[in-house]
Design a protein around this motif. Structure first.
Motif, PDB file in Angstrom:
ATOM      1  N   ASN A 142       0.818  -1.143   0.471  1.00 39.18           N
ATOM      2  CA  ASN A 142       0.313   0.139  -0.117  1.00 39.18           C
ATOM      3  C   ASN A 142       1.139   1.109   0.226  1.00 39.18           C
ATOM      4  O   ASN A 142       1.972   1.520   0.695  1.00 39.18           O
ATOM      5  CB  ASN A 142      -1.079  -0.432   1.475  1.00 39.18           C
ATOM      6  CG  ASN A 142      -1.949   1.184   0.883  1.00 39.18           C
ATOM      7  OD1 ASN A 142      -1.896   2.199   0.023  1.00 39.18           O
ATOM      8  ND2 ASN A 142      -3.325   0.795   2.315  1.00 39.18           N
ATOM      9  N   HIS A 143       0.606   2.653  -0.668  1.00 36.62           N
ATOM     10  CA  HIS A 143       1.364   3.958  -0.469  1.00 36.62           C
ATOM     11  C   HIS A 143       1.385   4.093   0.339  1.00 36.62           C
ATOM     12  O   HIS A 143       2.357   4.488   0.799  1.00 36.62           O
ATOM     13  CB  HIS A 143       0.538   4.513  -2.097  1.00 36.62           C
ATOM     14  CG  HIS A 143       1.516   5.930  -1.561  1.00 36.62           C
ATOM     15  ND1 HIS A 143       2.729   5.441  -1.953  1.00 36.62           N
ATOM     16  CD2 HIS A 143       1.185   7.296  -2.545  1.00 36.62           C
ATOM     17  CE1 HIS A 143       3.348   7.433  -1.403  1.00 36.62           C
ATOM     18  NE2 HIS A 143       1.972   7.719  -2.383  1.00 36.62           N
ATOM     19  N   GLU A 144      -0.122   4.186   1.388  1.00 31.49           N
ATOM     20  CA  GLU A 144       0.286   4.698   2.454  1.00 31.49           C
ATOM     21  C   GLU A 144       1.186   4.758   3.354  1.00 31.49           C
ATOM     22  O   GLU A 144       2.216   5.175   4.157  1.00 31.49           O
ATOM     23  CB  GLU A 144      -0.905   4.922   3.004  1.00 31.49           C
ATOM     24  CG  GLU A 144      -1.461   6.093   2.589  1.00 31.49           C
ATOM     25  CD  GLU A 144      -2.818   5.372   1.313  1.00 31.49           C
ATOM     26  OE1 GLU A 144      -2.541   4.664   1.284  1.00 31.49           O
ATOM     27  OE2 GLU A 144      -2.686   6.588   0.569  1.00 31.49           O
ATOM     28  N   TYR A 145       1.630   3.094   3.213  1.00 26.06           N
ATOM     29  CA  TYR A 145       1.920   2.448   4.417  1.00 26.06           C
ATOM     30  C   TYR A 145       3.909   1.990   3.797  1.00 26.06           C
ATOM     31  O   TYR A 145       4.519   2.770   5.225  1.00 26.06           O
ATOM     32  CB  TYR A 145       1.840   0.674   4.124  1.00 26.06           C
ATOM     33  CG  TYR A 145       3.020  -0.546   5.008  1.00 26.06           C
ATOM     34  CD1 TYR A 145       2.937  -0.908   6.366  1.00 26.06           C
ATOM     35  CD2 TYR A 145       4.026  -0.763   3.882  1.00 26.06           C
ATOM     36  CE1 TYR A 145       3.372  -1.019   7.335  1.00 26.06           C
ATOM     37  CE2 TYR A 145       4.471  -1.366   5.354  1.00 26.06           C
ATOM     38  CZ  TYR A 145       4.428  -1.592   6.181  1.00 26.06           C
ATOM     39  OH  TYR A 145       5.438  -2.562   7.230  1.00 26.06           O
ATOM     40  N   GLN A 146       4.120   2.113   2.714  1.00 26.04           N
ATOM     41  CA  GLN A 146       5.898   2.803   2.686  1.00 26.04           C
ATOM     42  C   GLN A 146       6.033   4.175   2.733  1.00 26.04           C
ATOM     43  O   GLN A 146       6.722   4.562   2.786  1.00 26.04           O
ATOM     44  CB  GLN A 146       5.257   2.342   0.948  1.00 26.04           C
ATOM     45  CG  GLN A 146       5.498   0.842   0.573  1.00 26.04           C
ATOM     46  CD  GLN A 146       5.475   0.620  -0.968  1.00 26.04           C
ATOM     47  OE1 GLN A 146       5.120   1.414  -1.741  1.00 26.04           O
ATOM     48  NE2 GLN A 146       5.456  -0.870  -1.369  1.00 26.04           N
ATOM     49  N   THR A 147       5.157   5.681   2.692  1.00 25.50           N
ATOM     50  CA  THR A 147       4.886   5.957   2.400  1.00 25.50           C
ATOM     51  C   THR A 147       5.744   6.623   4.300  1.00 25.50           C
ATOM     52  O   THR A 147       6.183   7.408   4.722  1.00 25.50           O
ATOM     53  CB  THR A 147       3.755   7.455   1.945  1.00 25.50           C
ATOM     54  OG1 THR A 147       3.769   6.764   0.678  1.00 25.50           O
ATOM     55  CG2 THR A 147       4.080   9.265   1.910  1.00 25.50           C
ATOM     56  N   TYR A 148       4.787   5.645   5.567  1.00 20.93           N
ATOM     57  CA  TYR A 148       5.005   6.793   6.341  1.00 20.93           C
ATOM     58  C   TYR A 148       5.473   5.475   7.190  1.00 20.93           C
ATOM     59  O   TYR A 148       5.990   5.983   8.132  1.00 20.93           O
ATOM     60  CB  TYR A 148       3.846   6.805   6.924  1.00 20.93           C
ATOM     61  CG  TYR A 148       2.855   8.144   6.560  1.00 20.93           C
ATOM     62  CD1 TYR A 148       2.741   9.122   6.759  1.00 20.93           C
ATOM     63  CD2 TYR A 148       1.903   7.375   5.387  1.00 20.93           C
ATOM     64  CE1 TYR A 148       2.280  10.063   5.983  1.00 20.93           C
ATOM     65  CE2 TYR A 148       0.982   8.764   5.273  1.00 20.93           C
ATOM     66  CZ  TYR A 148       1.254   9.916   5.050  1.00 20.93           C
ATOM     67  OH  TYR A 148       0.427  10.886   5.183  1.00 20.93           O
TER      68      TYR A 148
END
Length: 64
Positions: free
Chosen positions: A57-63
């Motif tokens: 998931n993009h949010e997981y990888q970002t944060y």
């Protein structure tokens, strides 16, 4: 048979912890972060597909 039982057990425990986590937001004596981490552990160990969806998931990888 044992794998199916483990999967349903993890679903039940993860859902219960999710409800406790939601309640702990409003009750100051319950540990919110502990319930959040345990919920994530149990719900991610249900299946490999759910785990890969969460980690890709993009949010997981970002944060994280």
């Amino acid at each position: 048979m044992l794998i199916i039982f483990k999967k349903w057990l993890f679903i039940i425990i993860g859902s219960t912890l999710f409800l406790l986590r939601t309640v702990s937001i409003f009750v100051p004596l319950l540990p919110t972060v502990l319930f959040y981490l345990l919920t994530t552990y149990f719900l991610n160990n249900i299946s490999d597909r759910l785990y890969s969806y969460f980690t890709d998931n993009h949010e997981y990888q970002t944060y994280i």
